[in-house]
Write a protein that holds these residues in place. Structure first.
Motif, PDB file in Angstrom:
ATOM      1  N   GLY A 137      -1.532  37.710  15.344  1.00  0.00           N
ATOM      2  CA  GLY A 137      -0.848  37.378  16.596  1.00  0.00           C
ATOM      3  C   GLY A 137      -1.631  36.461  17.509  1.00  0.00           C
ATOM      4  O   GLY A 137      -1.058  35.869  18.434  1.00  0.00           O
ATOM      5  N   LEU A 138      -2.919  36.308  17.270  1.00  0.00           N
ATOM      6  CA  LEU A 138      -3.730  35.423  18.105  1.00  0.00           C
ATOM      7  C   LEU A 138      -3.385  33.951  17.893  1.00  0.00           C
ATOM      8  O   LEU A 138      -3.749  33.106  18.716  1.00  0.00           O
ATOM      9  CB  LEU A 138      -5.215  35.636  17.811  1.00  0.00           C
ATOM     10  N   ALA A 139      -2.682  33.634  16.819  1.00  0.00           N
ATOM     11  CA  ALA A 139      -2.426  32.238  16.460  1.00  0.00           C
ATOM     12  C   ALA A 139      -1.312  31.604  17.277  1.00  0.00           C
ATOM     13  O   ALA A 139      -1.152  30.382  17.255  1.00  0.00           O
ATOM     14  CB  ALA A 139      -2.090  32.134  14.971  1.00  0.00           C
ATOM     15  N   SER A 140      -0.537  32.382  18.007  1.00  0.00           N
ATOM     16  CA  SER A 140       0.580  31.842  18.770  1.00  0.00           C
ATOM     17  C   SER A 140       0.578  32.439  20.172  1.00  0.00           C
ATOM     18  O   SER A 140       0.329  33.642  20.334  1.00  0.00           O
ATOM     19  CB  SER A 140       1.909  32.164  18.078  1.00  0.00           C
ATOM     20  N   ILE A 190       1.589  45.309  23.634  1.00  0.00           N
ATOM     21  CA  ILE A 190       1.568  46.484  22.762  1.00  0.00           C
ATOM     22  C   ILE A 190       0.312  47.304  23.005  1.00  0.00           C
ATOM     23  O   ILE A 190       0.335  48.537  23.035  1.00  0.00           O
ATOM     24  CB  ILE A 190       1.662  46.036  21.290  1.00  0.00           C
ATOM     25  N   TRP A 191      -0.811  46.629  23.186  1.00  0.00           N
ATOM     26  CA  TRP A 191      -2.072  47.343  23.429  1.00  0.00           C
ATOM     27  C   TRP A 191      -2.084  48.049  24.777  1.00  0.00           C
ATOM     28  O   TRP A 191      -2.554  49.182  24.891  1.00  0.00           O
ATOM     29  CB  TRP A 191      -3.235  46.359  23.344  1.00  0.00           C
ATOM     30  N   SER A 192      -1.548  47.397  25.811  1.00  0.00           N
ATOM     31  CA  SER A 192      -1.650  47.937  27.162  1.00  0.00           C
ATOM     32  C   SER A 192      -0.481  48.836  27.554  1.00  0.00           C
ATOM     33  O   SER A 192      -0.663  49.785  28.325  1.00  0.00           O
ATOM     34  CB  SER A 192      -1.761  46.789  28.176  1.00  0.00           C
ATOM     35  N   LEU A 193       0.718  48.564  27.033  1.00  0.00           N
ATOM     36  CA  LEU A 193       1.892  49.318  27.448  1.00  0.00           C
ATOM     37  C   LEU A 193       2.321  50.368  26.437  1.00  0.00           C
ATOM     38  O   LEU A 193       2.970  51.346  26.794  1.00  0.00           O
ATOM     39  CB  LEU A 193       3.063  48.358  27.714  1.00  0.00           C
ATOM     40  N   GLY A 233      -3.755  47.071  15.959  1.00  0.00           N
ATOM     41  CA  GLY A 233      -4.809  47.976  15.515  1.00  0.00           C
ATOM     42  C   GLY A 233      -5.875  48.192  16.579  1.00  0.00           C
ATOM     43  O   GLY A 233      -5.587  48.433  17.749  1.00  0.00           O
ATOM     44  N   ARG A 234      -7.125  48.059  16.154  1.00  0.00           N
ATOM     45  CA  ARG A 234      -8.253  48.249  17.078  1.00  0.00           C
ATOM     46  C   ARG A 234      -8.600  46.967  17.833  1.00  0.00           C
ATOM     47  O   ARG A 234      -9.583  46.943  18.574  1.00  0.00           O
ATOM     48  CB  ARG A 234      -9.470  48.711  16.273  1.00  0.00           C
ATOM     49  N   PHE A 235      -7.803  45.917  17.639  1.00  0.00           N
ATOM     50  CA  PHE A 235      -8.132  44.617  18.225  1.00  0.00           C
ATOM     51  C   PHE A 235      -7.388  44.351  19.537  1.00  0.00           C
ATOM     52  O   PHE A 235      -7.300  43.205  19.973  1.00  0.00           O
ATOM     53  CB  PHE A 235      -7.807  43.492  17.234  1.00  0.00           C
ATOM     54  N   GLY A 236      -6.879  45.406  20.161  1.00  0.00           N
ATOM     55  CA  GLY A 236      -6.195  45.226  21.442  1.00  0.00           C
ATOM     56  C   GLY A 236      -7.038  44.505  22.483  1.00  0.00           C
ATOM     57  O   GLY A 236      -6.577  43.548  23.114  1.00  0.00           O
ATOM     58  N   PRO A 237      -8.297  44.931  22.707  1.00  0.00           N
ATOM     59  CA  PRO A 237      -9.138  44.206  23.671  1.00  0.00           C
ATOM     60  C   PRO A 237      -9.370  42.750  23.297  1.00  0.00           C
ATOM     61  O   PRO A 237      -9.533  41.899  24.176  1.00  0.00           O
ATOM     62  CB  PRO A 237     -10.453  45.004  23.648  1.00  0.00           C
ATOM     63  N   LEU A 242      -8.718  39.611  25.758  1.00  0.00           N
ATOM     64  CA  LEU A 242      -9.738  38.592  26.010  1.00  0.00           C
ATOM     65  C   LEU A 242      -9.228  37.206  25.617  1.00  0.00           C
ATOM     66  O   LEU A 242      -9.465  36.216  26.331  1.00  0.00           O
ATOM     67  CB  LEU A 242     -11.002  38.930  25.232  1.00  0.00           C
ATOM     68  N   ALA A 243      -8.511  37.124  24.500  1.00  0.00           N
ATOM     69  CA  ALA A 243      -7.980  35.837  24.056  1.00  0.00           C
ATOM     70  C   ALA A 243      -6.964  35.295  25.051  1.00  0.00           C
ATOM     71  O   ALA A 243      -6.912  34.078  25.308  1.00  0.00           O
ATOM     72  CB  ALA A 243      -7.339  35.987  22.678  1.00  0.00           C
ATOM     73  N   ALA A 244      -6.153  36.166  25.637  1.00  0.00           N
ATOM     74  CA  ALA A 244      -5.173  35.722  26.630  1.00  0.00           C
ATOM     75  C   ALA A 244      -5.875  35.170  27.868  1.00  0.00           C
ATOM     76  O   ALA A 244      -5.466  34.133  28.416  1.00  0.00           O
ATOM     77  CB  ALA A 244      -4.245  36.875  27.008  1.00  0.00           C
ATOM     78  N   VAL A 245      -6.918  35.860  28.307  1.00  0.00           N
ATOM     79  CA  VAL A 245      -7.683  35.382  29.473  1.00  0.00           C
ATOM     80  C   VAL A 245      -8.316  34.024  29.184  1.00  0.00           C
ATOM     81  O   VAL A 245      -8.262  33.099  30.003  1.00  0.00           O
ATOM     82  CB  VAL A 245      -8.751  36.414  29.869  1.00  0.00           C
ATOM     83  N   LEU A 246      -8.910  33.894  27.995  1.00  0.00           N
ATOM     84  CA  LEU A 246      -9.559  32.630  27.635  1.00  0.00           C
ATOM     85  C   LEU A 246      -8.534  31.504  27.492  1.00  0.00           C
ATOM     86  O   LEU A 246      -8.817  30.353  27.860  1.00  0.00           O
ATOM     87  CB  LEU A 246     -10.338  32.804  26.330  1.00  0.00           C
ATOM     88  N   LEU A 247      -7.360  31.826  26.957  1.00  0.00           N
ATOM     89  CA  LEU A 247      -6.331  30.803  26.811  1.00  0.00           C
ATOM     90  C   LEU A 247      -5.879  30.284  28.172  1.00  0.00           C
ATOM     91  O   LEU A 247      -5.783  29.062  28.383  1.00  0.00           O
ATOM     92  CB  LEU A 247      -5.132  31.369  26.050  1.00  0.00           C
ATOM     93  N   VAL A 248      -5.617  31.184  29.104  1.00  0.00           N
ATOM     94  CA  VAL A 248      -5.185  30.773  30.441  1.00  0.00           C
ATOM     95  C   VAL A 248      -6.293  30.012  31.156  1.00  0.00           C
ATOM     96  O   VAL A 248      -6.055  28.954  31.761  1.00  0.00           O
ATOM     97  CB  VAL A 248      -4.740  31.999  31.264  1.00  0.00           C
ATOM     98  N   ALA A 249      -7.519  30.532  31.071  1.00  0.00           N
ATOM     99  CA  ALA A 249      -8.643  29.858  31.738  1.00  0.00           C
ATOM    100  C   ALA A 249      -8.896  28.481  31.133  1.00  0.00           C
ATOM    101  O   ALA A 249      -9.139  27.503  31.856  1.00  0.00           O
ATOM    102  CB  ALA A 249      -9.895  30.726  31.637  1.00  0.00           C
TER     103      ALA A 249
END
Length: 301
Positions: free
Chosen positions: A240-243, A253-256, A271-275, A279-286
């Motif tokens: 899911g990180l690719a898009s 899904i991880w937070s809600l 899975g265990r990669f929710g954080p 982090l990827a969302a924050v880096l993408l926006v920044a």
């Protein structure tokens, strides 16, 4: 020419200065903050087509009408069956494709028009730093997208609050479900706006900008599909990180949790990669915001 005639010609006035009433501005100078606010309000109005032709209003308000109609239908169905058909967060997920096309139309209107018409030197001649221009446009688009998703959620909440059989306790529980949904809508708005506005700022042609926005979001989706069928479980959970779209869903899904994916429903397995998704969302926006600011530092003034 006789000397007397030359003297008379020299003494005759050749021009007259007329006082037509020009005066220096003596009122208050509002400064940078008010310029930023005016640009933000103008951008928000542009996002929804206000101040533009009737033709320019068709698509934004068509999208608004569709999401509002869906929210009204879900509210009506819930009032009949007595239970929610979809949570507020699920509603935001289901409207993500409409949000994408809304961004593809709104982002070029916010920035591509200014690039094409050459008005940026006029903006930057005032007490408006280049970074403020970019941030005002970004904030306007984020607000517009959040209202696009959040407004129908509020409509769903009002319908549920007036039909609940649990009194004030039911209204309170409904409010506790609404707030995460509004935050999730904000996440959609921030990610889509930052990426979409960056792409639109690269060209002054609105058609190219709109096509670029749609292409970036759509072309990354097949990558997620390929990674999700690999034999590696870690690769599947990180697909899911690719898009940008699936990235937002992964954070949701991880937070809600159950507010987004109910038992028996399929969703993106993080899975265990929710954080990591967060982090990827924050880096993408920044990163997109930083590139947007860098873009306007290089725009010719």
């Amino acid at each position: 020419m006789p000397e007397s005639s030359s003297a008379a010609l020299r003494s005759t006035p050749t021009g007259v200065i007329h006082d037509i009433g020009y005066q220096r501005y003596a009122g208050p100078r509002l400064g940078r903050r008010h310029v930023f606010g005016a640009l933000y309000v103008h951008g928000l109005r542009t996002t929804f087509g206000f101040g533009r032709s009737a033709k320019a209003k068709i698509f934004p308000w068509l999208v608004i009408g569709i999401v509002t109609l869906v929210a009204a239908a879900l509210t009506a169905i819930r009032s009949q069956i007595g239970e929610p058909v979809a949570t507020y967060a699920q509603f935001a997920d289901s409207m993500s494709w409409l949000v994408l096309f809304f961004v593809a139309v709104a982002a070029p209107e916010l920035v591509s028009r200014d690039l094409r018409s050459g008005v940026l030197p006029l903006y930057f001649s005032r007490p408006l730093p280049r970074g403020d221009y970019a941030l005002a446009k970004l904030l306007a688009l984020v607000t517009g997208l959040w209202l696009l998703l959040g407004g129908p959620q509020v409509l769903m909440f009002l319908g549920a609050a007036f039909t609940t059989k649990q009194g004030l306790r039911g209204v309170w529980n409904e409010l506790l479900d609404l707030l995460p949904g509004l935050l999730y809508a904000g996440l959609w708005a921030v990610v889509f706006a930052s990426v979409g506005l960056l792409i639109a700022s690269l060209t002054g042609k609105r058609a190219f900008a709109a096509g670029g926005v749609v292409a970036v979001f759509l072309m990354t989706t097949p990558i997620v599909g390929v990674l999700s069928i690999l034999p590696s479980r870690s690769a599947n959970e990180l697909a899911g990180l690719a898009s940008p779209s699936t990235l937002v869903q992964g954070v949701g899904i991880w937070s809600l949790g159950d507010l987004l994916v109910e038992d028996g429903q399929e969703g993106i397995g993080v899975g265990r990669f929710g954080p990591v998704y967060a982090l990827a969302a924050v880096l993408l926006v920044a990163g997109a915001t930083a590139l947007l600011l860098a873009r306007y530092r290089k725009v010719a003034s």
